[in-house]
Design an enzyme around this catalytic site. Structure first.
Site, short mmCIF file in Angstrom:
data_model
loop_
_atom_site.label_atom_id
_atom_site.label_comp_id
_atom_site.label_asym_id
_atom_site.label_seq_id
_atom_site.Cartn_x
_atom_site.Cartn_y
_atom_site.Cartn_z
N ASP A 1 -4.34 -12.76 3.64
CA ASP A 1 -5.72 -12.24 4.30
C ASP A 1 -6.75 -12.75 3.31
OD1 ASP A 1 -4.54 -10.58 2.41
OD2 ASP A 1 -4.46 -8.66 3.77
N HIS B 1 0.94 -0.97 0.00
CA HIS B 1 -0.04 -0.03 0.08
C HIS B 1 0.77 1.35 -0.09
CE1 HIS B 1 -3.61 -2.23 0.48
NE2 HIS B 1 -3.18 -2.80 1.68
N ASP C 1 -2.57 -10.65 -2.10
CA ASP C 1 -3.10 -10.30 -1.05
C ASP C 1 -4.62 -9.81 -1.02
OD1 ASP C 1 -1.90 -8.71 1.74
OD2 ASP C 1 -4.07 -7.78 1.03
N HIS D 1 -5.94 -7.37 -0.29
CA HIS D 1 -6.17 -5.60 -0.46
C HIS D 1 -5.78 -5.25 -1.68
CE1 HIS D 1 -6.77 -6.50 3.80
NE2 HIS D 1 -7.78 -5.73 3.62
ZN LIG Z 1 -3.98 -7.26 2.89
#
Ligand SMILES: [Zn+2]
Length: 287
Positions: free
Chosen positions: A230, A114, A150, A152
């Site tokens: 995740d 991120h 991931d 996200h």
């Molecule tokens: Zn994540």
């Protein structure tokens, strides 16, 4: 199988924060206790400013030493720039190992995908994988693909690698979910695969597989994996459905690509994280 880690990466902590040191500590314990997978342990190499500055602004690098929180998810910790640099150094070490023919996994925190060029966010301070990809391109690799599984969206990696010649990003993630981006492809080289929450496991596997086919069509000479666990069924931060055997399958898929691959840990907040990582590593090892 080379694991790059450094127990000092467990030295920062924010009570109640999901990105907690036990993620690494328990995984190291698990990997040391098992005997099925032969492991060579390695420490992070150095991360030079010139390498970091290919992906980040000098202002951002300086900001990491200013004792103010970055956002609600991303607190300041004393020494965080050193922790973040060590995590970059581990990704670079994993890259070097991959290029010399060894499968390597960076088992470090903080995660990186991120982190934007000029901004820390989402538990991430420096973008480990993007920095390693830019290092590979500067050092003779011609086509480098990032596969980010991931849960996200890898928004920082996308922003840094957008339209970068020789780089491509394939990010498979839950949407809607943090950080709210990754709904469509961007530029010439960033391919996004948003998947609704609670998508059935078999369907999610299809999406992962089709992203992998597109990655193969890019014909990379090196693959960097943003390995976030995740998307696991019981992860507390998202609503996806993968099981340990799916991470094994992902690892196996990279093993069969036939090009150098290195991976860096991103997210993964469930108690089963050590088992999920071991399953992935066994697949990567071709077991
Ligand atoms: Zn994540």
């Amino acid at each position: 199988m080379k694991i790059v880690t450094d127990e000092r990466c467990t030295g920062y902590d924010y009570p109640g924060h999901p990105e907690r040191p036990e993620r690494i500590g328990l995984t190291v314990e698990k990997l040391r206790a098992q005997t099925e997978l032969p492991i060579e342990w390695a420490s992070p190499g150095p991360a030079q400013d010139r390498e970091i500055l290919r992906a980040h602004t000098p202002e951002h690098l300086g900001r990491l030493d200013e004792p103010r929180d970055f956002d609600l998810d991303t607190p300041f910790f004393p020494g965080i720039s050193g922790y973040a640099r060590a995590s970059v150094g581990a990704a670079l070490e994993a890259l070097r190992s991959a290029r010399s023919g060894q499968v390597a996994f960076s088992l470090m925190r903080p995660p990186g995908h991120h982190a934007m060029r000029a901004r820390a966010m989402g538990f991430c301070y420096l973008n480990n994988v993007a920095i390693a990809v830019l290092a590979a391109l500067a050092d003779g690799c011609k086509r480098v693909a990032v596969y980010d599984f991931d849960v996200h969206h890898g928004n920082g990696t996308e922003a840094i690698l957008l339209n970068k010649p020789g780089a491509a990003l394939f990010s498979i993630h839950q949407y809607p979910c943090y950080p709210g981006t990754g709904t469509r492809n961007l530029g010439k080289n960033c391919f996004n695969y948003p998947v609704p929450p609670e998508t059935a496991r078999i369907e999610y596997r299809h999406v992962l597989a089709s992203a992998l086919e597109q990655l193969k069509a890019f014909k990379p000479d090196l693959v960097a994996v943003s390995a976030g666990f995740d998307c696991y069924n019981h992860d507390p931060l998202a609503q996806m459905t993968l099981e340990a055997e799916d991470f094994y399958w992902l690892g196996q898929s990279f093993h069969h690509l036939g090009v150098p691959v290195f991976s860096a840990l991103e997210g993964g907040y469930s108690r089963e994280l050590p088992d999920l990582i071991l399953a992935f590593l066994k697949g990567l090892d071709g077991q």
